[in-house]
Structure formats: C-alpha cells, structure tokens
Design an enzyme around this catalytic site. Structure first.
Site, PDB file in Angstrom:
ATOM      1  N   GLU A  38       3.450  39.561  -3.267  1.00 47.55           N
ATOM      2  CA  GLU A  38       4.633  38.895  -2.710  1.00 47.55           C
ATOM      3  C   GLU A  38       5.876  39.774  -2.809  1.00 47.55           C
ATOM      4  O   GLU A  38       6.696  39.811  -1.904  1.00 47.55           O
ATOM      5  CB  GLU A  38       4.875  37.551  -3.416  1.00 47.55           C
ATOM      6  CG  GLU A  38       3.850  36.491  -3.069  1.00 47.55           C
ATOM      7  CD  GLU A  38       3.786  36.193  -1.568  1.00 47.55           C
ATOM      8  OE1 GLU A  38       4.794  36.387  -0.872  1.00 47.55           O
ATOM      9  OE2 GLU A  38       2.713  35.780  -1.102  1.00 47.55           O
ATOM     10  N   TYR A 121      11.487  31.506  -2.519  1.00 40.66           N
ATOM     11  CA  TYR A 121      10.278  31.754  -1.748  1.00 40.66           C
ATOM     12  C   TYR A 121       9.146  32.270  -2.647  1.00 40.66           C
ATOM     13  O   TYR A 121       8.028  31.731  -2.648  1.00 40.66           O
ATOM     14  CB  TYR A 121      10.528  32.754  -0.595  1.00 40.66           C
ATOM     15  CG  TYR A 121       9.226  33.280  -0.095  1.00 40.66           C
ATOM     16  CD1 TYR A 121       8.420  32.478   0.704  1.00 40.66           C
ATOM     17  CD2 TYR A 121       8.741  34.519  -0.504  1.00 40.66           C
ATOM     18  CE1 TYR A 121       7.164  32.908   1.091  1.00 40.66           C
ATOM     19  CE2 TYR A 121       7.498  34.955  -0.124  1.00 40.66           C
ATOM     20  CZ  TYR A 121       6.709  34.150   0.672  1.00 40.66           C
ATOM     21  OH  TYR A 121       5.463  34.560   1.039  1.00 40.66           O
ATOM     22  N   ASP A 139       9.656  30.887   4.436  1.00 40.04           N
ATOM     23  CA  ASP A 139      10.072  32.253   4.767  1.00 40.04           C
ATOM     24  C   ASP A 139      10.385  32.283   6.265  1.00 40.04           C
ATOM     25  O   ASP A 139      10.354  31.236   6.935  1.00 40.04           O
ATOM     26  CB  ASP A 139       8.990  33.282   4.374  1.00 40.04           C
ATOM     27  CG  ASP A 139       7.780  33.241   5.295  1.00 40.04           C
ATOM     28  OD1 ASP A 139       7.632  32.248   6.053  1.00 40.04           O
ATOM     29  OD2 ASP A 139       6.985  34.188   5.274  1.00 40.04           O
ATOM     30  N   CYS A 199       1.450  30.550  23.161  1.00 38.65           N
ATOM     31  CA  CYS A 199       1.428  29.102  23.420  1.00 38.65           C
ATOM     32  C   CYS A 199       0.199  28.699  24.224  1.00 38.65           C
ATOM     33  O   CYS A 199      -0.306  27.586  24.088  1.00 38.65           O
ATOM     34  CB  CYS A 199       2.686  28.672  24.159  1.00 38.65           C
ATOM     35  SG  CYS A 199       4.194  29.072  23.272  1.00 38.65           S
TER      36      CYS A 199
HETATM   37  S1  SF4 Z   1       3.064  26.026  21.316  1.00 40.17           S
HETATM   38 FE1  SF4 Z   1       4.030  28.012  21.216  1.00 40.17          FE
HETATM   39  S2  SF4 Z   1       6.005  27.638  20.274  1.00 40.17           S
HETATM   40 FE2  SF4 Z   1       4.748  25.841  19.887  1.00 40.17          FE
HETATM   41  S3  SF4 Z   1       3.850  26.235  17.880  1.00 40.17           S
HETATM   42 FE3  SF4 Z   1       2.413  26.944  19.419  1.00 40.17          FE
HETATM   43  S4  SF4 Z   1       2.869  29.128  19.649  1.00 40.17           S
HETATM   44 FE4  SF4 Z   1       4.614  28.183  18.620  1.00 40.17          FE
END
Ligand code: SF4
Length: 347
Positions: A38, A121, A139, A199
């Site tokens: 860490e 942390y 973090d 995403c």
């Molecule tokens: S959808 Fe995109 S912005 Fe939302 S937690 Fe998943 S990777 Fe992150």
C-alpha cells in the site's frame, strides 16, 4: 441497503472474481506485506510498483528486517519511486512497532491510523485486507466509481465531498469488506477508468447514473487548487581525480535525504545555458526535463575540475564513482550518471 446499492456491491464482487489481476499482495493476509504494497502503491502505478514490492519483500522478509536496515540502504532500494517521505515514514513506523509493539501491526483501523505515514486510506486498506474489519477504503478509483454510478457532483477534493463519499462508502461496505474493497478499487483501475470507461461491457450500466446521462467525463468533479511550479536547477559536478562531490539534501524540499551535487537554483531558463564558476570547465549536459506531480524541473549538469571547491560551506563530500553507486539519489541523477557510464565518461 437499497436495491441500487445492493446491485452495485453484488456485481462489483462478481466482476472482481472474474477479472482481477493476480498480484502478490492479494494472496496474503500478512499485514506487513499489505502495508508495504500500500505504501509503495501510493502515487505509483501497479506496473511500476510491483518490482519494488518484490525487491522489498525479498530483501526485508519481516518487519524486523526492515526496521534494522540503514536509512541509506532503504532509500537506495526505493530509488526511482519518488515521494521519498514514504520510505522515511515507513522506516519510522517499522522501528516504532519493533520497539513498542513487539514488531506487530495493530489490528484495527483507529490504531493503524496512529502510525507514521498511514492515512485514512492506508489504515482502511490494512484493517480490511489483513483483518477483514468492516471499513471502507476511499481512493481515487473509489471516488470515481461511486461518483459515476450514484451520480454525485460534490467536489471530491473538498471537505464536504470527503464527508459525503465516506458516508456513502461506509453505508454500502459488506461484511466481506476485504474482497469488496479490493473489488471496487480494481473495478476503477480496469473498468471504470478515468478516460474511456468500458461502459459497453459494464455489469453496472443498467443502474449507472453516468451511463444513463452520458456524464462519464464530468464525473467525478475535482476542483484542483494546486498550481504547477517550474524550477531551474544548475548542478555543478565537481571532479577531483577519480572522485566527485555530492551532498545529502537535508532541507524540507523534494528529494529530502537523497544525495545530489552542488546545486544552484536559477530563476530563468536562459541562465541554465550559461554557468560561470571557479574551476576548469569540462563539459555540460543538455537541459533535461523532469516532471513531478506539482513541479516541472529543468536541469543541466555542468562538470568542472577543481582540486579545492569549498566543500565545507556547501556540505559537499568527495565520493569515488563506486561509492556513488550505493548512495540513494533522485532518479534523474541516477539516470544521468548511468548515461555517463555508458559513454564511458566516469573517472
Ligand atoms: S457504466 Fe461506465 S461509468 Fe458506469 S460504472 Fe460502468 S464503466 Fe463506469
């Protein structure tokens, strides 16, 4: 815990089980090893920190081994990682624990927090990973994931932001805090990354605020108050037969306790081109740039031959090239000396 939070925790853990990187400090509950990892990973990427972790564990297998090492030896091993205060605090904490706590780490968050160099942390990470205490780690990765998923626009660098995120993080941390904390950090590092989060293949996207409103780039909000500072260093490297003069940096500044040369800190880039001192000029380097988090440093090395530079006033001492190898030095200086060696200019 509400449905949205439950979905978050469950899916983060499931994702972690499939996708986490196999890292040596994840296979242990040894608080010393976890602490080492860490401290090394503060301000440092895993790829850069990993070889240092392995070197430290090999050289100092126990806290007692580290506590009895000399400062110079530890700083030398730390060379290249930067933020040398971390190494200094680590030694202070190791020696304190050996003298006052039979070489054992305290087993809870509040007590860990009292150790030198251990902030909220790190204390949470050790308490959770080594002792499974139900405490949340916060973090940069965690701030980002929470801000995006839950849609929080409070400045993460503000006291209000710290309070708000901490309350949220503490409210969702499950009993198996060790696995969950590692999971959310890993998720931030690999999936919900600062730029271009993945995403498309994210298990959280169904309930993710940032995805729904395409706010990934706006979250988290961080209002930075730190300005970048430029500094100009002219280093005079005094040569005397097969020795050169170095000094330990004692003042409170970058690179404290490391060794460097006779430094003249100039106020302009122009002056870095031309340095006049008493002695026989040998050569000068190019101007090198060195980037720290809040400082940009321009450095030029000037070599002069002189039998009698005023060593005492400047705290300089003569070292053979061989002895210089073993001194802890800022990485820019170590690299420069290395190039001299490859060009066969030493000695
Ligand atoms: S959808 Fe995109 S912005 Fe939302 S937690 Fe998943 S990777 Fe992150």
């Amino acid at each position: 815990m509400n449905e949205k939070s439950k979905f978050f925790v469950e899916n983060i853990i499931a994702w972690y089980k499939k996708h986490h990187r196999k890292l040596p400090w994840r296979n242990t509950q040894n608080p010393y090893h976890i602490w080492l990892s860490e401290i090394i990973l503060q301000q440092t990427r895993v790829k850069q920190g990993l070889p240092y972790y392995l070197k430290f564990v090999e050289r100092y297998p126990t806290l007692q081994d580290l506590a009895s090492a000399s400062d110079n030896e530890v700083f030398r091993l730390w060379q290249g990682l930067g933020y040398y205060n971390r190494a200094k605090n680590m030694l202070t904490a190791a020696r304190h624990l050996c003298e006052n706590n039979q070489g054992e780490f305290p087993k809870n968050y509040q007590e860990l927090l009292k150790l030198k160099g251990i902030g909220k942390y790190t204390a949470a990470a050790i308490a959770s990973f080594a002792f499974n205490e139900k405490v949340a780690v916060l973090d940069g990765n965690v701030f980002r994931v929470l801000a995006r998923y839950f849609g929080i626009y409070t400045d993460i660098a503000s006291p209000q932001g710290e309070k708000e995120f901490r309350a949220l993080a503490e409210s969702i941390v499950p009993e198996n805090s060790s696995e969950y904390n590692q999971a959310i950090m890993e998720f931030g590092a690999l999936q919900c990354t600062p730029q271009k989060p993945n995403c498309m293949f994210c298990p959280l996207r169904e309930h993710c605020f940032a995805f729904a409103y395409q706010e990934q780039e706006s979250l988290p909000v961080k209002i930075s108050k730190t300005q970048m500072r430029e500094r100009f260093f002219a280093y005079i490297i005094w040569h005397n037969e097969d020795k050169i003069a170095l000094k330990k940096r004692l003042h409170k500044d970058i690179w404290q306790n490391l060794y460097d040369f006779d430094l003249q800190e100039k106020i302009s880039l122009d002056e870095l081109h031309q340095i006049q001192v008493q002695g026989t000029f040998l050569m000068a380097s190019e101007i090198l740039k060195h980037q720290l988090t809040h400082q940009k440093i321009f450095i030029r090395f000037f070599h002069f031959e002189s039998p009698t530079p005023n060593l005492v006033d400047k705290n300089l001492e003569w070292y053979s090239w061989q002895a210089v190898q073993n001194l802890p030095k800022p990485i820019i200086i170590a690299n420069y000396l290395q190039t001299l060696q490859t060009q066969n200019l030493q000695g």
